[in-house]
Design a protein around this motif. Structure first.
Motif, PDB file in Angstrom:
ATOM      1  N   GLY A 172       0.810  -1.210   0.000  1.00  0.00           N
ATOM      2  CA  GLY A 172       0.000   0.000   0.000  1.00  0.00           C
ATOM      3  C   GLY A 172       0.842   1.258   0.000  1.00  0.00           C
ATOM      4  O   GLY A 172       0.539   2.228  -0.714  1.00  0.00           O
ATOM      5  N   SER A 173       1.920   1.263   0.789  1.00  0.00           N
ATOM      6  CA  SER A 173       2.777   2.443   0.849  1.00  0.00           C
ATOM      7  C   SER A 173       3.491   2.667  -0.482  1.00  0.00           C
ATOM      8  O   SER A 173       3.687   3.809  -0.910  1.00  0.00           O
ATOM      9  CB  SER A 173       3.801   2.298   1.980  1.00  0.00           C
ATOM     10  OG  SER A 173       4.647   1.181   1.762  1.00  0.00           O
ATOM     11  N   ALA A 174       3.869   1.581  -1.156  1.00  0.00           N
ATOM     12  CA  ALA A 174       4.532   1.711  -2.453  1.00  0.00           C
ATOM     13  C   ALA A 174       3.613   2.378  -3.472  1.00  0.00           C
ATOM     14  O   ALA A 174       4.037   3.271  -4.225  1.00  0.00           O
ATOM     15  CB  ALA A 174       4.968   0.336  -2.953  1.00  0.00           C
ATOM     16  N   GLY A 175       2.346   1.988  -3.491  1.00  0.00           N
ATOM     17  CA  GLY A 175       1.394   2.619  -4.401  1.00  0.00           C
ATOM     18  C   GLY A 175       1.119   4.065  -4.040  1.00  0.00           C
ATOM     19  O   GLY A 175       0.988   4.928  -4.918  1.00  0.00           O
ATOM     20  N   LEU A 176       1.026   4.353  -2.733  1.00  0.00           N
ATOM     21  CA  LEU A 176       0.753   5.720  -2.294  1.00  0.00           C
ATOM     22  C   LEU A 176       1.920   6.654  -2.602  1.00  0.00           C
ATOM     23  O   LEU A 176       1.713   7.841  -2.860  1.00  0.00           O
ATOM     24  CB  LEU A 176       0.447   5.733  -0.800  1.00  0.00           C
ATOM     25  CG  LEU A 176      -0.895   5.101  -0.393  1.00  0.00           C
ATOM     26  CD1 LEU A 176      -1.038   5.068   1.118  1.00  0.00           C
ATOM     27  CD2 LEU A 176      -2.064   5.864  -1.017  1.00  0.00           C
ATOM     28  N   VAL A 177       3.140   6.143  -2.545  1.00  0.00           N
ATOM     29  CA  VAL A 177       4.307   6.956  -2.897  1.00  0.00           C
ATOM     30  C   VAL A 177       4.196   7.429  -4.345  1.00  0.00           C
ATOM     31  O   VAL A 177       4.404   8.618  -4.651  1.00  0.00           O
ATOM     32  CB  VAL A 177       5.615   6.171  -2.687  1.00  0.00           C
ATOM     33  CG1 VAL A 177       6.787   6.863  -3.371  1.00  0.00           C
ATOM     34  CG2 VAL A 177       5.909   6.021  -1.208  1.00  0.00           C
ATOM     35  N   ARG A 178       3.856   6.512  -5.249  1.00  0.00           N
ATOM     36  CA  ARG A 178       3.734   6.883  -6.655  1.00  0.00           C
ATOM     37  C   ARG A 178       2.578   7.854  -6.870  1.00  0.00           C
ATOM     38  O   ARG A 178       2.680   8.799  -7.669  1.00  0.00           O
ATOM     39  CB  ARG A 178       3.512   5.626  -7.517  1.00  0.00           C
ATOM     40  CG  ARG A 178       4.538   4.528  -7.317  1.00  0.00           C
ATOM     41  CD  ARG A 178       5.947   5.032  -7.472  1.00  0.00           C
ATOM     42  NE  ARG A 178       6.172   5.645  -8.783  1.00  0.00           N
ATOM     43  CZ  ARG A 178       7.184   6.452  -9.055  1.00  0.00           C
ATOM     44  NH1 ARG A 178       8.051   6.766  -8.112  1.00  0.00           N
ATOM     45  NH2 ARG A 178       7.322   6.946 -10.266  1.00  0.00           N
ATOM     46  N   THR A 179       1.459   7.637  -6.165  1.00  0.00           N
ATOM     47  CA  THR A 179       0.304   8.527  -6.311  1.00  0.00           C
ATOM     48  C   THR A 179       0.623   9.922  -5.812  1.00  0.00           C
ATOM     49  O   THR A 179       0.339  10.928  -6.485  1.00  0.00           O
ATOM     50  CB  THR A 179      -0.892   7.955  -5.528  1.00  0.00           C
ATOM     51  OG1 THR A 179      -1.219   6.652  -6.021  1.00  0.00           O
ATOM     52  CG2 THR A 179      -2.106   8.850  -5.674  1.00  0.00           C
ATOM     53  N   MET A 180       1.212  10.011  -4.617  1.00  0.00           N
ATOM     54  CA  MET A 180       1.522  11.315  -4.036  1.00  0.00           C
ATOM     55  C   MET A 180       2.554  12.061  -4.883  1.00  0.00           C
ATOM     56  O   MET A 180       2.440  13.278  -5.105  1.00  0.00           O
ATOM     57  CB  MET A 180       2.045  11.124  -2.612  1.00  0.00           C
ATOM     58  CG  MET A 180       2.214  12.410  -1.835  1.00  0.00           C
ATOM     59  SD  MET A 180       0.607  13.219  -1.590  1.00  0.00           S
ATOM     60  CE  MET A 180       1.129  14.847  -1.070  1.00  0.00           C
ATOM     61  N   ARG A 181       3.558  11.359  -5.361  1.00  0.00           N
ATOM     62  CA  ARG A 181       4.595  11.987  -6.187  1.00  0.00           C
ATOM     63  C   ARG A 181       3.998  12.571  -7.462  1.00  0.00           C
ATOM     64  O   ARG A 181       4.275  13.719  -7.827  1.00  0.00           O
ATOM     65  CB  ARG A 181       5.679  10.962  -6.529  1.00  0.00           C
ATOM     66  CG  ARG A 181       6.826  11.507  -7.373  1.00  0.00           C
ATOM     67  CD  ARG A 181       7.822  10.393  -7.710  1.00  0.00           C
ATOM     68  NE  ARG A 181       8.965  10.896  -8.463  1.00  0.00           N
ATOM     69  CZ  ARG A 181       8.976  11.050  -9.767  1.00  0.00           C
ATOM     70  NH1 ARG A 181       7.894  10.734 -10.478  1.00  0.00           N
ATOM     71  NH2 ARG A 181      10.067  11.496 -10.381  1.00  0.00           N
ATOM     72  N   ALA A 182       3.168  11.782  -8.153  1.00  0.00           N
ATOM     73  CA  ALA A 182       2.583  12.244  -9.411  1.00  0.00           C
ATOM     74  C   ALA A 182       1.657  13.438  -9.184  1.00  0.00           C
ATOM     75  O   ALA A 182       1.693  14.420  -9.942  1.00  0.00           O
ATOM     76  CB  ALA A 182       1.825  11.100 -10.079  1.00  0.00           C
ATOM     77  N   ASN A 183       0.817  13.381  -8.144  1.00  0.00           N
ATOM     78  CA  ASN A 183      -0.121  14.477  -7.884  1.00  0.00           C
ATOM     79  C   ASN A 183       0.605  15.758  -7.504  1.00  0.00           C
ATOM     80  O   ASN A 183       0.246  16.855  -7.944  1.00  0.00           O
ATOM     81  CB  ASN A 183      -1.087  14.082  -6.757  1.00  0.00           C
ATOM     82  CG  ASN A 183      -1.995  12.945  -7.149  1.00  0.00           C
ATOM     83  OD1 ASN A 183      -2.282  12.745  -8.324  1.00  0.00           O
ATOM     84  ND2 ASN A 183      -2.447  12.180  -6.175  1.00  0.00           N
TER      85      ASN A 183
END
Length: 328
Positions: free
Chosen positions: A205-216
């Motif tokens: 979950g944290s790996a996916g959230l890192v990519r989401t937060m970075r892109a946004n």
């Protein structure tokens, strides 16, 4: 804001009714039932099962009644807090679920906090320092975290802990606290064991959230209002955290709707590997044996968690972004 929350609450009752119906139908779809599974296991072990014994089991568990009648009785009892009787365990479903649900919530909450903290901090850092060495390292680790199954990570972590440090990280309690009643000492002992499942379950979950937060955040940092803030001499840290980060949190917060049930259902195999006394192994066993009332109650619980998570995320999004609560 109050009208926004009220509209969301009005949708809870019909949604829960439809979910309970769908959950019950899903359990009824596979051919056979608990008695069929029970008889097949008995015959596989070489035991002879008489027809009168089969008829007695069917009548005992109420399987001779039509499915609509069983659903109506189950739903009516569920509204009073009675979710039926487990065929395999021969205990009320409520007793089986509530004993393990508290531990499941603790593991899920710890994993959620781990994934949110890592996702937020690392995502902001990667966006601010885009294309730096640290960004490349975090990006590689994120892809590894997304691609590594949780159960494999659990096995690796168990092997490292035992081979290098002589630690047994399976279970949630030390041997002397397993059958003891709850106390401060037992709670502290649980916290000492909680870090392993929290890290294992929260990694994907944290790996996916890192990519989401970075892109946004990268999308927001390139907008004119950020450049205007820099031109006015605003402190960079305050500028990033106060404005673009707040806007970038919208899709970050919206994931709560599926994060709660995913943490509970996604930790089933991890719970089996780590021998955790949570709801995961019990749900898996109920599905394998077609223990219909126990399995239906679990599906209803996971769906309710989805609704609660969606409601919480809607409220948090409305607080973050006024356009949402105003219908914009």
């Amino acid at each position: 804001m109050s009208s926004f929350i009220f509209r969301r609450l009005l949708l809870l009752a019909p949604t829960l009714f439809l979910i309970s119906l769908i959950s019950f139908v899903i359990i009824e779809l596979p051919p056979g039932d608990y008695v069929t599974s029970y008889i097949a296991n008995r015959m596989a072990m070489g035991d002879a099962v008489r027809q009168d014994e089969i008829d007695a089991l069917i009548k005992r568990y109420g399987l001779d009644q039509p499915a609509p009648v069983r659903y109506t009785k189950w739903l009516g009892n569920a509204l009073r807090g009675d979710f039926g009787f487990s065929f395999e365990w021969e205990l009320p479903v409520s007793d089986l679920i509530w004993d393990r649900l508290g531990l499941t919530v603790m593991v899920a909450f710890a994993a959620l906090m781990f994934s949110w903290i890592i996702g937020l901090v690392v995502g902001i850092f990667s966006a601010v320092y885009q294309y730096s060495i640290a960004d490349y390292i975090f990006t590689a680790l994120s892809f590894i975290g997304l691609g590594t199954p949780n159960f494999m990570l659990a096995l690796i972590l168990m092997w490292i802990a035992f081979s290098q440090f002589g630690l047994d990280i399976s279970g949630l309690f030390s041997q002397e606290f397993v059958d003891e009643p709850w106390s401060i000492a037992k709670f502290v002992d649980m916290l000492k064991h909680l870090w392993a499942p929290a890290i294992i379950v929260g990694t994907a979950g944290s790996a996916g959230l890192v990519r989401t937060m970075r892109a946004n955040l990268l999308d927001e940092l390139s907008k004119p209002y950020v450049e205007t803030g820099r031109a006015k001499g605003m402190n960079e840290t305050r500028l990033v955290l106060k404005y673009p980060t707040r806007v970038a949190l919208n899709p970050f917060v919206s994931t709560m709707g599926w994060a709660l049930p995913q943490l509970v259902s996604g930790s089933i195999i991890v719970s089996v590997v780590l021998s955790l006394p949570t709801t995961g192994p019990l749900l898996l066993r109920a599905l394998l044996t077609q223990d219909m009332y126990l399995a239906s109650s679990f599906l209803l619980m996971l769906s309710t968690l989805t609704i609660i998570g969606t409601l919480v995320s809607d409220i948090m999004l409305a607080l973050l972004d006024p356009r949402i609560r105003m219908g914009g």
